[in-house]
Design a protein around this motif. Structure first.
Motif, PDB file in Angstrom:
ATOM      1  N   VAL A  86     -10.149   5.269  -3.189  1.00 35.69           N
ATOM      2  CA  VAL A  86      -9.350   6.401  -2.705  1.00 35.69           C
ATOM      3  C   VAL A  86      -9.745   7.678  -3.444  1.00 35.69           C
ATOM      4  N   ASN A  87      -9.831   7.566  -4.765  1.00 38.93           N
ATOM      5  CA  ASN A  87     -10.196   8.705  -5.615  1.00 38.93           C
ATOM      6  C   ASN A  87     -11.091   8.219  -6.746  1.00 38.93           C
ATOM      7  N   PRO A  88     -12.392   8.490  -6.687  1.00 34.75           N
ATOM      8  CA  PRO A  88     -13.317   8.031  -7.730  1.00 34.75           C
ATOM      9  C   PRO A  88     -12.949   8.519  -9.126  1.00 34.75           C
ATOM     10  N   VAL A 104      -2.780   5.967   4.935  1.00 33.46           N
ATOM     11  CA  VAL A 104      -2.516   7.265   5.552  1.00 33.46           C
ATOM     12  C   VAL A 104      -1.402   7.213   6.603  1.00 33.46           C
ATOM     13  N   TYR A 105      -1.023   6.024   7.031  1.00 28.40           N
ATOM     14  CA  TYR A 105      -0.008   5.874   8.079  1.00 28.40           C
ATOM     15  C   TYR A 105       1.390   5.609   7.530  1.00 28.40           C
ATOM     16  N   GLY A 106       1.528   5.510   6.209  1.00 29.46           N
ATOM     17  CA  GLY A 106       2.856   5.298   5.644  1.00 29.46           C
ATOM     18  C   GLY A 106       2.892   4.192   4.608  1.00 29.46           C
ATOM     19  N   TYR A 107       4.084   3.851   4.185  1.00 26.65           N
ATOM     20  CA  TYR A 107       4.311   2.868   3.121  1.00 26.65           C
ATOM     21  C   TYR A 107       4.231   1.466   3.721  1.00 26.65           C
ATOM     22  N   ASP A 108       3.147   0.773   3.445  1.00 21.78           N
ATOM     23  CA  ASP A 108       2.840  -0.502   4.090  1.00 21.78           C
ATOM     24  C   ASP A 108       3.299  -1.654   3.202  1.00 21.78           C
ATOM     25  N   HIS A 159       8.414   6.403   4.842  1.00 21.68           N
ATOM     26  CA  HIS A 159       7.411   7.120   4.052  1.00 21.68           C
ATOM     27  C   HIS A 159       7.107   6.499   2.696  1.00 21.68           C
ATOM     28  N   PHE A 160       8.150   6.176   1.896  1.00 22.95           N
ATOM     29  CA  PHE A 160       7.854   5.674   0.549  1.00 22.95           C
ATOM     30  C   PHE A 160       9.008   4.810   0.066  1.00 22.95           C
ATOM     31  N   PHE A 161       8.958   4.430  -1.205  1.00 26.97           N
ATOM     32  CA  PHE A 161       9.865   3.396  -1.699  1.00 26.97           C
ATOM     33  C   PHE A 161      11.320   3.818  -1.706  1.00 26.97           C
ATOM     34  N   LEU A 162      11.621   5.107  -1.893  1.00 24.81           N
ATOM     35  CA  LEU A 162      13.011   5.540  -1.903  1.00 24.81           C
ATOM     36  C   LEU A 162      13.665   5.315  -0.548  1.00 24.81           C
ATOM     37  N   ARG A 191       0.843  -1.195   0.000  1.00 25.96           N
ATOM     38  CA  ARG A 191       0.000   0.000   0.000  1.00 25.96           C
ATOM     39  C   ARG A 191       0.878   1.245   0.000  1.00 25.96           C
ATOM     40  N   ASP A 192       0.620   2.120  -0.951  1.00 31.21           N
ATOM     41  CA  ASP A 192       1.371   3.371  -1.044  1.00 31.21           C
ATOM     42  C   ASP A 192       0.860   4.387  -0.026  1.00 31.21           C
ATOM     43  N   PRO A 193       1.690   5.355   0.348  1.00 29.87           N
ATOM     44  CA  PRO A 193       1.254   6.342   1.330  1.00 29.87           C
ATOM     45  C   PRO A 193       0.308   7.396   0.766  1.00 29.87           C
TER      46      PRO A 193
END
Length: 338
Positions: A202-204, A236-240, A277-280, A155-157
């Motif tokens: 998340v976004n229709p 919403v809590y981070g890069y899962d 936070h994310f993949f980097l 799951r992305d942040p």
């Protein structure tokens, strides 16, 4: 004095810059040229790193006889032309995922690569993550017995822009393709069938681009095991990023990487850090290891770890997943040797 391996990088966006800065760590490798049609926006950055040749035309790299290997970090729709040109020029290739959006185009490039006997590594960096590698080890060595269930959470942040979504190839080709490769890698078995449930929760607006941002994906493996992947464009809590392999003698689980291992316990709550936070941040070490592996295979003439064939199969699973989502039916995945 041993000649340094000469490298050219095509694409100076986020992933191109990441690979550039990581490659500078290797004393036996030299980045001769970076090429990008919009190189002016990256010129100051490139010069600050001491890169002498910053060009707008990628063919500058292809046509340079001194360059031994090419990193393809440009948009997916440019990959095939660069792969074919680089292979014909006798250059080894590192290509970011996916190879392309077309199975036919990918297979044509595959033939050209084989005819010219160059090495190609696909950028599935998660194979080089120490946590996932350990889970793979426990599955392969049968420490957990026969694999029964493989569960992957990815799951992305935060969701990408709608503009990016429209040119990304869709969630399965852009995001889940890493999980499809990880499923094959950890299970040590091909995926034979895919079934998908998905929606734009998340976004229709993503639905208007014929895409989704939330998915549950069921997999059947050739060895009889079952798999499930759950994806979301926004946690919403981070890069899962979690994985669990469950077998007849036990289970192996990789949890999220967090900034520190400190847990604060008080009368009100128990608190610990959120996921990176994310993949980097999460996969930085894996990005370094994957290029090290690529360079070693060239210098020592050893087999590539993450091959063109791996890229083909991950792409085919992604295509099958999209078809399953669109039709509401399970879809078989075609083998390369079929």
């Amino acid at each position: 004095m041993t000649k340094k391996l000469q490298v050219g990088i095509i694409g100076a966006g986020r992933i191109g810059k990441l690979h550039t800065e990581n490659i500078l760590r290797f004393p036996d490798v030299e980045i001769k040229t970076i090429a990008d049609p919009f190189i002016e926006s990256a010129r100051e950055w490139g010069q600050s790193l001491g890169i002498q040749h910053l060009e707008s035309d990628p063919m500058t790299i292809i046509n340079d006889p001194e360059i031994d290997a090419v990193f393809i970090c440009s948009p997916t729709d440019t990959h095939i032309n660069v792969i074919e040109a680089a292979a014909k020029a006798g250059k080894h290739i590192f290509c970011e995922k996916p190879i392309s959006f077309s199975d036919e185009a990918t297979m044509n490039a595959y033939q050209i690569v084989k005819e010219n006997n160059v090495k190609v590594q696909i950028g599935f960096n998660r194979r080089f993550d120490k946590n996932y590698a350990r889970v793979k080890e426990y599955v392969a060595s049968k420490v957990i017995g026969d694999l029964h269930i493989l569960k992957i959470t990815s799951r992305d942040p935060e969701p990408p822009s709608l503009d990016y979504v429209k040119r990304s190839g869709g969630i399965f080709m852009d995001m889940t393709i890493h999980d499809f490769d990880m499923a094959r890698f950890v299970a040590g078995s091909e995926v034979t069938e895919v079934f998908v449930l998905g929606n734009a929760l998340v976004n229709p607006e993503i639905a208007k681009a014929d895409d989704i941002d939330t998915a549950i994906i069921s997999l059947k493996f050739e060895n009889g095991a079952l798999g499930v992947i759950d994806n979301s464009r926004e946690a919403v809590y981070g890069y899962d990023q979690r994985i669990e392999a469950f077998g007849s003698k036990g289970a192996a689980e990789s949890k999220n990487e967090i900034d520190t291992q400190v847990k604060l316990s008080t009368s009100k709550a128990i608190l610990e850090d959120q996921p990176l936070h994310f993949f980097l941040e999460r996969y930085n070490e894996a990005y370094i290891k994957e290029v090290a592996d690529f360079f070693q295979s060239i210098i020592e003439n050893t087999p590539i770890t993450c091959t063109f064939e791996d890229g083909i199969m991950a792409q085919r699973i992604a295509q099958a997943a999209k078809e399953s989502w669109q039709t509401g039916k399970p879809v078989s995945v075609k083998r390369i040797d079929a």
